[in-house]
Design a protein around this motif. Sequence first.
Motif, short mmCIF file in Angstrom:
data_model
loop_
_atom_site.label_atom_id
_atom_site.label_comp_id
_atom_site.label_asym_id
_atom_site.label_seq_id
_atom_site.Cartn_x
_atom_site.Cartn_y
_atom_site.Cartn_z
N SER A 111 26.66 23.98 -19.46
CA SER A 111 26.27 24.70 -18.25
C SER A 111 25.11 23.99 -17.59
CB SER A 111 25.86 26.13 -18.59
OG SER A 111 26.92 26.85 -19.16
N GLU A 112 24.91 24.26 -16.30
CA GLU A 112 23.80 23.66 -15.58
C GLU A 112 23.16 24.71 -14.68
OE1 GLU A 112 24.03 20.85 -11.95
OE2 GLU A 112 23.85 19.55 -13.72
N VAL A 113 21.83 24.72 -14.67
CA VAL A 113 21.08 25.58 -13.76
C VAL A 113 20.10 24.71 -12.99
CG1 VAL A 113 21.30 27.77 -15.00
CG2 VAL A 113 19.46 26.20 -15.60
N GLN A 114 19.83 25.10 -11.76
CA GLN A 114 18.88 24.36 -10.94
C GLN A 114 18.05 25.35 -10.16
OE1 GLN A 114 20.07 22.12 -7.26
NE2 GLN A 114 19.44 20.37 -8.53
N LYS A 115 16.75 25.09 -10.09
CA LYS A 115 15.87 25.99 -9.36
C LYS A 115 14.72 25.20 -8.74
CE LYS A 115 13.40 30.36 -9.98
NZ LYS A 115 13.05 31.37 -10.99
N SER A 116 14.44 25.51 -7.49
CA SER A 116 13.29 24.94 -6.79
C SER A 116 12.24 26.03 -6.64
CB SER A 116 13.68 24.44 -5.40
OG SER A 116 14.60 23.38 -5.50
N TYR A 153 10.27 28.95 -14.69
CA TYR A 153 11.41 28.39 -13.97
C TYR A 153 12.70 29.05 -14.42
CZ TYR A 153 9.67 24.66 -11.01
OH TYR A 153 9.08 23.96 -9.99
N PHE A 154 12.90 29.14 -15.73
CA PHE A 154 14.15 29.72 -16.25
C PHE A 154 13.83 30.68 -17.38
CE2 PHE A 154 15.33 25.43 -14.75
CZ PHE A 154 16.19 25.80 -13.73
N THR A 155 14.46 31.85 -17.31
CA THR A 155 14.35 32.85 -18.36
C THR A 155 15.51 32.63 -19.32
OG1 THR A 155 13.34 34.38 -16.80
CG2 THR A 155 14.26 35.33 -18.82
N ILE A 156 15.20 32.63 -20.60
CA ILE A 156 16.22 32.36 -21.62
C ILE A 156 16.64 33.64 -22.31
CG2 ILE A 156 14.58 31.94 -23.50
CD1 ILE A 156 16.44 29.58 -24.34
N ILE A 162 10.04 16.02 -7.73
CA ILE A 162 9.01 16.47 -6.80
C ILE A 162 9.58 16.34 -5.40
CG2 ILE A 162 6.64 16.12 -6.01
CD1 ILE A 162 6.39 14.51 -8.82
N GLU A 163 9.96 17.47 -4.82
CA GLU A 163 10.58 17.48 -3.48
C GLU A 163 9.53 17.33 -2.39
OE1 GLU A 163 13.87 17.66 -3.13
OE2 GLU A 163 14.55 18.48 -5.04
N THR A 164 8.41 18.02 -2.55
CA THR A 164 7.30 17.98 -1.60
C THR A 164 6.02 17.86 -2.42
OG1 THR A 164 8.51 19.50 -0.15
CG2 THR A 164 6.18 19.19 0.31
N SER A 165 5.13 16.97 -2.01
CA SER A 165 3.89 16.73 -2.76
C SER A 165 3.11 18.01 -3.00
CB SER A 165 3.00 15.75 -1.98
OG SER A 165 3.65 14.52 -1.78
N LEU A 166 2.52 18.11 -4.21
CA LEU A 166 1.70 19.28 -4.53
C LEU A 166 0.36 19.17 -3.82
CD1 LEU A 166 2.31 19.98 -8.33
CD2 LEU A 166 3.60 20.74 -6.33
N THR A 167 -0.17 20.32 -3.41
CA THR A 167 -1.49 20.40 -2.81
C THR A 167 -2.30 21.43 -3.59
OG1 THR A 167 -0.76 22.05 -1.19
CG2 THR A 167 -0.69 19.74 -0.51
N GLU A 168 -3.61 21.34 -3.45
CA GLU A 168 -4.50 22.22 -4.19
C GLU A 168 -5.47 22.91 -3.25
OE1 GLU A 168 -5.35 19.63 -8.14
OE2 GLU A 168 -5.99 18.72 -6.25
N ASP A 169 -6.05 24.02 -3.73
CA ASP A 169 -7.08 24.69 -2.95
C ASP A 169 -8.41 23.97 -3.15
OD1 ASP A 169 -8.01 25.46 -5.44
OD2 ASP A 169 -7.80 27.60 -5.08
N THR A 222 -1.52 25.07 -4.48
CA THR A 222 -1.26 25.97 -3.35
C THR A 222 -0.12 25.52 -2.44
OG1 THR A 222 -2.96 24.84 -2.09
CG2 THR A 222 -3.62 26.83 -3.29
N GLY A 223 0.50 24.38 -2.74
CA GLY A 223 1.60 23.92 -1.91
C GLY A 223 2.43 22.90 -2.64
N GLY A 224 3.63 22.67 -2.13
CA GLY A 224 4.54 21.70 -2.71
C GLY A 224 5.76 22.37 -3.32
N VAL A 225 6.77 21.54 -3.60
CA VAL A 225 8.03 22.05 -4.17
C VAL A 225 8.47 21.11 -5.30
CG1 VAL A 225 10.47 22.56 -3.71
CG2 VAL A 225 8.75 23.00 -1.94
N ILE A 226 8.80 21.69 -6.45
CA ILE A 226 9.36 20.95 -7.57
C ILE A 226 10.68 21.61 -7.96
CG2 ILE A 226 9.12 20.25 -9.99
CD1 ILE A 226 6.12 20.01 -9.51
N THR A 227 11.72 20.79 -8.12
CA THR A 227 13.04 21.27 -8.53
C THR A 227 13.31 20.84 -9.97
OG1 THR A 227 13.88 21.15 -6.27
CG2 THR A 227 15.53 21.16 -8.04
N LEU A 228 13.74 21.79 -10.78
CA LEU A 228 14.17 21.49 -12.15
C LEU A 228 15.66 21.73 -12.26
CD1 LEU A 228 11.48 23.13 -14.50
CD2 LEU A 228 11.54 20.82 -13.55
N THR A 229 16.35 20.81 -12.93
CA THR A 229 17.77 20.95 -13.23
C THR A 229 17.91 20.82 -14.74
OG1 THR A 229 18.36 19.91 -11.13
CG2 THR A 229 20.10 20.05 -12.81
#
Length: 151
Positions: free
Chosen positions: A13-18, A35-38, A51-58, A131-138
């Motif tokens: 099986s495969e799961v993907q989440k951003s 990210y994923f509940t087991i 890393i879809e969009t660079s992470l930013t910090e406060d 405080t910003g950015g997007v990471i996708t795990l598959t």
Amino acid sequence: MNLVGGGIPGVVSEVQKSITFTGAAGYGAIGNVVYFTITGAVHVVSLDAVIETSLTEDAGTGVSSCSLGVAGATTLFVAAVASSLLVSTTPLWYTVTPNATGIALDAKYKDIAIAQNIVLAVTSTGTRKVTGGVITLTVTYVPITSNGSLV
């Protein structure tokens, strides 16, 4: 989130989440981002972090870091790396040095049995959070218990 195979025992099986980081609890504040509940236990065939969009910090104090693992072992997949190094120009996050071109999967990213939620842990030497950015795990996995699944 995509689900292929339906979590049927013996079927890959495969799961993907951003996740978009906002700095809120569970989304970049100091602590775990789930990210994923087991359910049950699964054999992780492979885990891919992009890393879809660079992470930013406060503007908080200290340095924020991110690691990938499971609840109770938050560096199981990759040790903590400064959040400021997780940028979209080096989108492949498999080690503490993200890569732009390609990388052979480290043993930590494949053939791992788990029974806890997959998390990204945000830590800080002070109060700084992500405080910003997007990471996708598959995650490609095989259930190893009758109720093994990731959602």
